[in-house]
Motif scaffolding. Structure first.
Motif, PDB file in Angstrom:
ATOM      1  N   PHE A 168     -66.952 -20.075-158.318  1.00  0.00           N
ATOM      2  CA  PHE A 168     -67.695 -20.713-157.187  1.00  0.00           C
ATOM      3  C   PHE A 168     -67.974 -22.339-157.370  1.00  0.00           C
ATOM      4  N   ARG A 169     -66.754 -22.912-157.461  1.00  0.00           N
ATOM      5  CA  ARG A 169     -67.029 -24.510-157.912  1.00  0.00           C
ATOM      6  C   ARG A 169     -66.099 -25.112-156.712  1.00  0.00           C
ATOM      7  N   GLN A 170     -66.812 -26.114-156.007  1.00  0.00           N
ATOM      8  CA  GLN A 170     -66.369 -26.846-154.749  1.00  0.00           C
ATOM      9  C   GLN A 170     -65.219 -26.237-154.101  1.00  0.00           C
ATOM     10  N   ILE A 171     -65.884 -25.158-153.483  1.00  0.00           N
ATOM     11  CA  ILE A 171     -65.094 -24.346-152.475  1.00  0.00           C
ATOM     12  C   ILE A 171     -65.073 -25.252-151.223  1.00  0.00           C
ATOM     13  N   PRO A 172     -63.831 -25.472-150.506  1.00  0.00           N
ATOM     14  CA  PRO A 172     -63.815 -26.103-149.347  1.00  0.00           C
ATOM     15  C   PRO A 172     -64.586 -25.612-148.207  1.00  0.00           C
ATOM     16  N   VAL A 173     -65.129 -25.903-147.452  1.00  0.00           N
ATOM     17  CA  VAL A 173     -65.979 -25.175-146.427  1.00  0.00           C
ATOM     18  C   VAL A 173     -64.434 -24.932-145.192  1.00  0.00           C
ATOM     19  N   GLU A 174     -63.649 -25.822-145.368  1.00  0.00           N
ATOM     20  CA  GLU A 174     -62.510 -25.748-144.319  1.00  0.00           C
ATOM     21  C   GLU A 174     -61.747 -24.553-144.741  1.00  0.00           C
ATOM     22  N   ALA A 175     -61.748 -23.997-145.746  1.00  0.00           N
ATOM     23  CA  ALA A 175     -60.912 -22.755-146.233  1.00  0.00           C
ATOM     24  C   ALA A 175     -61.591 -21.513-145.451  1.00  0.00           C
ATOM     25  N   ILE A 176     -62.882 -21.717-145.453  1.00  0.00           N
ATOM     26  CA  ILE A 176     -63.839 -20.770-144.811  1.00  0.00           C
ATOM     27  C   ILE A 176     -63.584 -20.721-143.382  1.00  0.00           C
ATOM     28  N   LEU A 177     -63.482 -21.714-142.763  1.00  0.00           N
ATOM     29  CA  LEU A 177     -63.235 -21.912-141.326  1.00  0.00           C
ATOM     30  C   LEU A 177     -61.727 -21.478-141.012  1.00  0.00           C
ATOM     31  N   ALA A 178     -61.003 -21.644-141.984  1.00  0.00           N
ATOM     32  CA  ALA A 178     -59.482 -21.564-141.613  1.00  0.00           C
ATOM     33  C   ALA A 178     -59.330 -19.997-141.554  1.00  0.00           C
ATOM     34  N   GLY A 179     -60.008 -19.188-142.460  1.00  0.00           N
ATOM     35  CA  GLY A 179     -59.926 -17.873-142.557  1.00  0.00           C
ATOM     36  C   GLY A 179     -60.635 -17.081-141.247  1.00  0.00           C
ATOM     37  N   LEU A 180     -61.821 -17.937-140.902  1.00  0.00           N
ATOM     38  CA  LEU A 180     -62.162 -17.233-139.692  1.00  0.00           C
ATOM     39  C   LEU A 180     -61.511 -17.384-138.378  1.00  0.00           C
ATOM     40  N   ARG A 181     -60.834 -18.507-138.324  1.00  0.00           N
ATOM     41  CA  ARG A 181     -59.967 -18.692-137.192  1.00  0.00           C
ATOM     42  C   ARG A 181     -58.554 -17.668-137.290  1.00  0.00           C
ATOM     43  N   ALA A 182     -58.205 -17.548-138.330  1.00  0.00           N
ATOM     44  CA  ALA A 182     -56.969 -16.750-138.500  1.00  0.00           C
ATOM     45  C   ALA A 182     -57.473 -15.424-138.178  1.00  0.00           C
ATOM     46  N   PHE A 183     -58.527 -14.825-138.519  1.00  0.00           N
ATOM     47  CA  PHE A 183     -59.008 -13.567-138.402  1.00  0.00           C
ATOM     48  C   PHE A 183     -59.000 -13.506-136.668  1.00  0.00           C
ATOM     49  N   ALA A 184     -59.701 -14.268-136.023  1.00  0.00           N
ATOM     50  CA  ALA A 184     -60.161 -14.277-134.772  1.00  0.00           C
ATOM     51  C   ALA A 184     -58.769 -14.154-133.776  1.00  0.00           C
ATOM     52  N   ALA A 185     -57.639 -14.798-134.602  1.00  0.00           N
ATOM     53  CA  ALA A 185     -56.333 -14.869-133.865  1.00  0.00           C
ATOM     54  C   ALA A 185     -55.517 -13.690-133.983  1.00  0.00           C
ATOM     55  N   LEU A 186     -55.805 -12.616-134.686  1.00  0.00           N
ATOM     56  CA  LEU A 186     -54.994 -11.627-135.171  1.00  0.00           C
ATOM     57  C   LEU A 186     -54.833 -10.557-133.818  1.00  0.00           C
ATOM     58  N   PRO A 187     -53.629 -10.017-133.759  1.00  0.00           N
ATOM     59  CA  PRO A 187     -53.607  -9.381-132.464  1.00  0.00           C
ATOM     60  C   PRO A 187     -54.646  -8.038-132.665  1.00  0.00           C
ATOM     61  N   GLY A 188     -54.941  -7.765-131.619  1.00  0.00           N
ATOM     62  CA  GLY A 188     -55.919  -6.304-131.527  1.00  0.00           C
ATOM     63  C   GLY A 188     -57.261  -6.662-131.798  1.00  0.00           C
ATOM     64  N   ILE A 189     -57.919  -8.175-131.815  1.00  0.00           N
ATOM     65  CA  ILE A 189     -59.060  -8.369-132.177  1.00  0.00           C
ATOM     66  C   ILE A 189     -59.469  -9.136-130.710  1.00  0.00           C
ATOM     67  N   ASP A 190     -60.735  -8.982-130.206  1.00  0.00           N
ATOM     68  CA  ASP A 190     -61.293  -9.511-129.015  1.00  0.00           C
ATOM     69  C   ASP A 190     -61.912 -11.048-129.770  1.00  0.00           C
ATOM     70  N   PRO A 191     -61.273 -12.035-129.467  1.00  0.00           N
ATOM     71  CA  PRO A 191     -62.032 -13.204-130.195  1.00  0.00           C
ATOM     72  C   PRO A 191     -63.349 -13.459-129.751  1.00  0.00           C
ATOM     73  N   LYS A 243     -71.712 -30.075-163.174  1.00  0.00           N
ATOM     74  CA  LYS A 243     -72.513 -31.089-162.464  1.00  0.00           C
ATOM     75  C   LYS A 243     -71.408 -31.392-161.033  1.00  0.00           C
ATOM     76  N   ALA A 244     -71.577 -30.192-160.246  1.00  0.00           N
ATOM     77  CA  ALA A 244     -70.612 -30.497-159.189  1.00  0.00           C
ATOM     78  C   ALA A 244     -71.258 -29.112-158.254  1.00  0.00           C
ATOM     79  N   SER A 245     -70.815 -29.275-156.862  1.00  0.00           N
ATOM     80  CA  SER A 245     -71.643 -28.441-155.868  1.00  0.00           C
ATOM     81  C   SER A 245     -70.680 -27.265-155.648  1.00  0.00           C
ATOM     82  N   MET A 246     -71.295 -26.103-155.408  1.00  0.00           N
ATOM     83  CA  MET A 246     -70.488 -25.097-154.700  1.00  0.00           C
ATOM     84  C   MET A 246     -69.229 -25.078-153.849  1.00  0.00           C
ATOM     85  N   LEU A 247     -69.768 -26.253-152.881  1.00  0.00           N
ATOM     86  CA  LEU A 247     -69.193 -26.404-151.613  1.00  0.00           C
ATOM     87  C   LEU A 247     -68.704 -27.860-151.425  1.00  0.00           C
ATOM     88  N   THR A 248     -67.704 -28.076-150.681  1.00  0.00           N
ATOM     89  CA  THR A 248     -67.335 -29.368-150.163  1.00  0.00           C
ATOM     90  C   THR A 248     -66.940 -29.351-148.819  1.00  0.00           C
TER      91      THR A 248
END
Length: 400
Positions: free
Chosen positions: A165-188, A238-243
């Protein structure tokens, strides 16, 4: 459990095997009610009374397989030879045909779907902490058995992803959430998020941004209200968990020097022990000392008031990994100070530790290879049941 043809107490023996192949066993004598049901003084006793039976291995917290959990159950009348009655009890987490993996830039989704759900179903994204995808897969599969499309969102410790858990891009989490909501069979419009441990920092930071996708409800288990210093093998870098946008988010330093005495005692105990001993540490002193730096906490506080969705915060009051109960209060207090949070909920669990997984799983061992969870076996087992019931109710209300 019910037995027939027995009047007096019976001996109950239960055994199972975890995802790593370790065997767990328990035994006890219980009275039988008039209806043939075994009478337990505590409904969760079978799960906090199991022994880690792999003598050649260091005991580690139970991780269930993500398809089913099999219990070998033997019942015998008091004084009779063991094994009078034998049953193989299977607890199925999900529909049984396995998971589907979807990969994207910086993430992987392990998806579980409910059986025969007509049309679009509500969805829940499960975001794990440092234990990774495998430990939370049974929770996602169990959510699928309750009618949700569920997925574990992996962002580290998977092939092609960061190892710590070192400098994980917040953008990766957002991309995963968007990809999930776009899956067939899910009400976004009916998507919830369940995050645990350090994964709560990633989720809350992502959802508090102006570019966050809408969600119906957020559950945070053993949460943090601030971004912390990065975690890695050895001293914290000497770094953040997140970027965000390639820059480190402000963070609270982890006071690793508070662990030196504990590390030395653990090393000595392992050196002179005749049996395998754990190297896991109680990290609570390092994190609690970090929170004493008011300026750092103020700069690293996650603006959770920007998240419009209702929030359920769950924490064990005996958490030995970090002060999750205090941090759960802090994040809900911040939301309360900034707006209407009448639909938020705080659930504090007496004597429960950091690891809070699906119910009906053993809680006898309170640590993995590196972290001590804390809590008592009884408190954590009861807490898992209470938390699970509360989460199901919360998602029923927020993403019906």
């Amino acid at each position: 459990m019910r037995v027939g043809g027995v009047r007096g107490p019976v001996r109950l023996e239960v055994a199972t095997t975890d995802a790593a192949g370790h065997r767990w066993e328990s035994s006890g004598t219980y009275p039988v009610g008039a209806d043939g049901a075994l009478v337990f003084d505590d409904a969760e006793r079978p799960w906090w009374d199991m022994t880690f039976a792999d003598a050649g291995a260091v005991p580690v917290a139970f991780t269930a397989p993500d398809t089913e959990l099999r219990y070998e159950v033997r019942v015998s009348a008091d004084g009779a030879p063991p094994g009078t009655a034998v049953a193989d009890v299977r607890r199925r987490w999900g529909p049984g045909w396995g998971a589907e993996d979807v990969r994207g830039d910086g993430f992987v989704l392990r998806i579980y779907r409910p059986n025969g759900a007509p049309g679009e179903a509500p969805g829940v994204v499960v975001v794990p902490g440092s234990t990774g995808v495998s430990a939370m897969a049974p929770t996602a599969a169990l959510l699928a058995s309750h009618g949700h499309v569920a997925a574990v969102l992996g962002y580290m410790q998977e092939p092609g992803l960061p190892s710590t858990f070192r400098q994980i891009p917040v953008e990766a989490i957002l991309a995963g959430l968007r990809a999930f909501a776009a899956l067939p069979g899910i009400d976004p419009a009916r998507v919830g998020v369940l995050a645990v441990s350090v994964g709560t920092a990633a989720v809350l930071a992502a959802l508090s941004g102006s570019d966050a996708p809408p969600v119906g409800g957020v559950v945070v288990v053993s949460p943090t209200h601030v971004v912390w210093q990065a975690q890695a093998e050895g001293p914290p870098p000497k770094a953040s968990m997140l970027t965000r946008d390639g820059d480190d988010l402000p963070y609270v330093p982890i006071r690793a020097e508070k662990l030196i005495g504990q590390i030395l005692r653990t090393q000595l105990a392992r050196r002179f022990s005749r049996r395998p001993r754990s190297a896991a540490l109680e990290l609570l002193p390092a994190f609690r000392a970090g929170l004493s730096a008011a300026d750092a906490v103020g700069n690293a506080a996650i603006p959770v008031e920007r998240i419009a969705a209702p929030m359920l915060a769950v924490a064990g009051e005996a958490d030995a990994m970090w002060p999750s109960a205090a941090m759960a209060r802090a994040l809900l207090d911040r939301r309360r100070e900034q707006g209407d949070t009448s639909h938020d909920r705080l659930l504090l669990l007496p004597d429960a530790g950091h690891f809070l997984r699906a119910p009906v799983t053993p809680t006898t061992v309170d640590r993995n290879e590196s972290l001590v969870s804390g809590g008592t076996p009884q408190g954590t087992a009861r807490g898992q049941r209470t938390a699970w019931d509360a989460m199901l109710r919360f998602f029923t209300e927020t993403i019906p």
